[in-house]
Write a protein that holds these residues in place. Structure first.
Motif, PDB file in Angstrom:
ATOM      1  N   GLN A   1      16.938  -8.240   1.204  1.00  0.00           N
ATOM      2  CA  GLN A   1      17.290  -7.275   0.166  1.00  0.00           C
ATOM      3  C   GLN A   1      17.326  -7.978  -1.188  1.00  0.00           C
ATOM      4  O   GLN A   1      16.820  -7.467  -2.178  1.00  0.00           O
ATOM      5  CB  GLN A   1      18.650  -6.638   0.494  1.00  0.00           C
ATOM      6  N   GLN A   2      17.874  -9.169  -1.227  1.00  0.00           N
ATOM      7  CA  GLN A   2      17.979  -9.921  -2.474  1.00  0.00           C
ATOM      8  C   GLN A   2      16.590 -10.252  -3.041  1.00  0.00           C
ATOM      9  O   GLN A   2      16.342 -10.086  -4.234  1.00  0.00           O
ATOM     10  CB  GLN A   2      18.764 -11.205  -2.241  1.00  0.00           C
ATOM     11  N   GLU A   3      15.681 -10.690  -2.181  1.00  0.00           N
ATOM     12  CA  GLU A   3      14.314 -11.002  -2.625  1.00  0.00           C
ATOM     13  C   GLU A   3      13.611  -9.747  -3.138  1.00  0.00           C
ATOM     14  O   GLU A   3      12.906  -9.794  -4.152  1.00  0.00           O
ATOM     15  CB  GLU A   3      13.510 -11.614  -1.485  1.00  0.00           C
ATOM     16  N   ALA A   4      13.821  -8.633  -2.449  1.00  0.00           N
ATOM     17  CA  ALA A   4      13.205  -7.371  -2.876  1.00  0.00           C
ATOM     18  C   ALA A   4      13.728  -6.948  -4.242  1.00  0.00           C
ATOM     19  O   ALA A   4      12.969  -6.466  -5.083  1.00  0.00           O
ATOM     20  CB  ALA A   4      13.460  -6.277  -1.843  1.00  0.00           C
ATOM     21  N   MET A   5      15.007  -7.160  -4.482  1.00  0.00           N
ATOM     22  CA  MET A   5      15.583  -6.823  -5.789  1.00  0.00           C
ATOM     23  C   MET A   5      15.009  -7.740  -6.866  1.00  0.00           C
ATOM     24  O   MET A   5      14.679  -7.275  -7.958  1.00  0.00           O
ATOM     25  CB  MET A   5      17.104  -6.912  -5.748  1.00  0.00           C
ATOM     26  N   GLN A   6      14.884  -9.021  -6.565  1.00  0.00           N
ATOM     27  CA  GLN A   6      14.336  -9.971  -7.539  1.00  0.00           C
ATOM     28  C   GLN A   6      12.896  -9.633  -7.898  1.00  0.00           C
ATOM     29  O   GLN A   6      12.479  -9.794  -9.038  1.00  0.00           O
ATOM     30  CB  GLN A   6      14.410 -11.401  -6.993  1.00  0.00           C
ATOM     31  N   ARG A   7      12.134  -9.166  -6.924  1.00  0.00           N
ATOM     32  CA  ARG A   7      10.723  -8.815  -7.158  1.00  0.00           C
ATOM     33  C   ARG A   7      10.550  -7.390  -7.662  1.00  0.00           C
ATOM     34  O   ARG A   7       9.430  -6.920  -7.864  1.00  0.00           O
ATOM     35  CB  ARG A   7       9.931  -8.989  -5.863  1.00  0.00           C
ATOM     36  N   LYS A   8      11.678  -6.698  -7.831  1.00  0.00           N
ATOM     37  CA  LYS A   8      11.701  -5.322  -8.344  1.00  0.00           C
ATOM     38  C   LYS A   8      10.925  -4.349  -7.451  1.00  0.00           C
ATOM     39  O   LYS A   8      10.258  -3.426  -7.931  1.00  0.00           O
ATOM     40  CB  LYS A   8      11.198  -5.281  -9.780  1.00  0.00           C
ATOM     41  N   ILE A   9      11.033  -4.567  -6.140  1.00  0.00           N
ATOM     42  CA  ILE A   9      10.386  -3.653  -5.185  1.00  0.00           C
ATOM     43  C   ILE A   9      11.414  -3.016  -4.248  1.00  0.00           C
ATOM     44  O   ILE A   9      11.044  -2.384  -3.265  1.00  0.00           O
ATOM     45  CB  ILE A   9       9.289  -4.374  -4.361  1.00  0.00           C
TER      46      ILE A   9
ATOM     47  N   GLU B   1       0.006  -4.376   6.220  1.00  0.00           N
ATOM     48  CA  GLU B   1      -0.344  -3.242   5.370  1.00  0.00           C
ATOM     49  C   GLU B   1       0.828  -2.857   4.459  1.00  0.00           C
ATOM     50  O   GLU B   1       0.633  -2.583   3.271  1.00  0.00           O
ATOM     51  CB  GLU B   1      -0.770  -2.040   6.228  1.00  0.00           C
ATOM     52  N   GLN B   2       2.043  -2.835   4.992  1.00  0.00           N
ATOM     53  CA  GLN B   2       3.213  -2.508   4.167  1.00  0.00           C
ATOM     54  C   GLN B   2       3.411  -3.564   3.083  1.00  0.00           C
ATOM     55  O   GLN B   2       3.743  -3.216   1.943  1.00  0.00           O
ATOM     56  CB  GLN B   2       4.477  -2.429   5.044  1.00  0.00           C
ATOM     57  N   ALA B   3       3.214  -4.825   3.420  1.00  0.00           N
ATOM     58  CA  ALA B   3       3.361  -5.900   2.443  1.00  0.00           C
ATOM     59  C   ALA B   3       2.343  -5.740   1.319  1.00  0.00           C
ATOM     60  O   ALA B   3       2.652  -5.991   0.146  1.00  0.00           O
ATOM     61  CB  ALA B   3       3.204  -7.249   3.118  1.00  0.00           C
ATOM     62  N   ARG B   4       1.154  -5.285   1.634  1.00  0.00           N
ATOM     63  CA  ARG B   4       0.133  -5.024   0.615  1.00  0.00           C
ATOM     64  C   ARG B   4       0.563  -3.849  -0.276  1.00  0.00           C
ATOM     65  O   ARG B   4       0.392  -3.885  -1.498  1.00  0.00           O
ATOM     66  CB  ARG B   4      -1.201  -4.702   1.261  1.00  0.00           C
ATOM     67  N   GLN B   5       1.109  -2.805   0.339  1.00  0.00           N
ATOM     68  CA  GLN B   5       1.517  -1.623  -0.404  1.00  0.00           C
ATOM     69  C   GLN B   5       2.574  -1.946  -1.465  1.00  0.00           C
ATOM     70  O   GLN B   5       2.560  -1.342  -2.538  1.00  0.00           O
ATOM     71  CB  GLN B   5       2.071  -0.554   0.534  1.00  0.00           C
ATOM     72  N   VAL B   6       3.468  -2.868  -1.171  1.00  0.00           N
ATOM     73  CA  VAL B   6       4.531  -3.206  -2.143  1.00  0.00           C
ATOM     74  C   VAL B   6       4.154  -4.406  -3.001  1.00  0.00           C
ATOM     75  O   VAL B   6       4.939  -4.843  -3.840  1.00  0.00           O
ATOM     76  CB  VAL B   6       5.897  -3.434  -1.444  1.00  0.00           C
ATOM     77  N   GLY B   7       2.959  -4.953  -2.811  1.00  0.00           N
ATOM     78  CA  GLY B   7       2.475  -6.024  -3.663  1.00  0.00           C
ATOM     79  C   GLY B   7       2.922  -7.430  -3.292  1.00  0.00           C
ATOM     80  O   GLY B   7       2.844  -8.330  -4.122  1.00  0.00           O
TER      81      GLY B   7
END
Length: 51
Positions: free
Chosen positions: A7-15, A42-48
């Protein structure tokens, strides 16, 4: 391939909002910073996360 993100990494990457939508999470709920989410390639590609 599987991609793991916290969750922390996702917040840092703004995704984080994309992860919330992708996993059908409650946006008003608090999640642990270290909570992990496993994405397909595929999901990882979708969120960049990967190209």
């Amino acid at each position: 391939m599987k991609v793991m993100i916290t969750q922390q990494e996702a917040m840092q990457r703004k995704i984080w909002s994309k992860i919330i939508d992708m996993f059908g999470l409650d946006p008003d709920k608090d999640y642990w910073e270290t909570e992990q989410f496993i994405l397909t390639e595929e999901q990882a590609r979708q969120v960049g996360l990967i190209q």
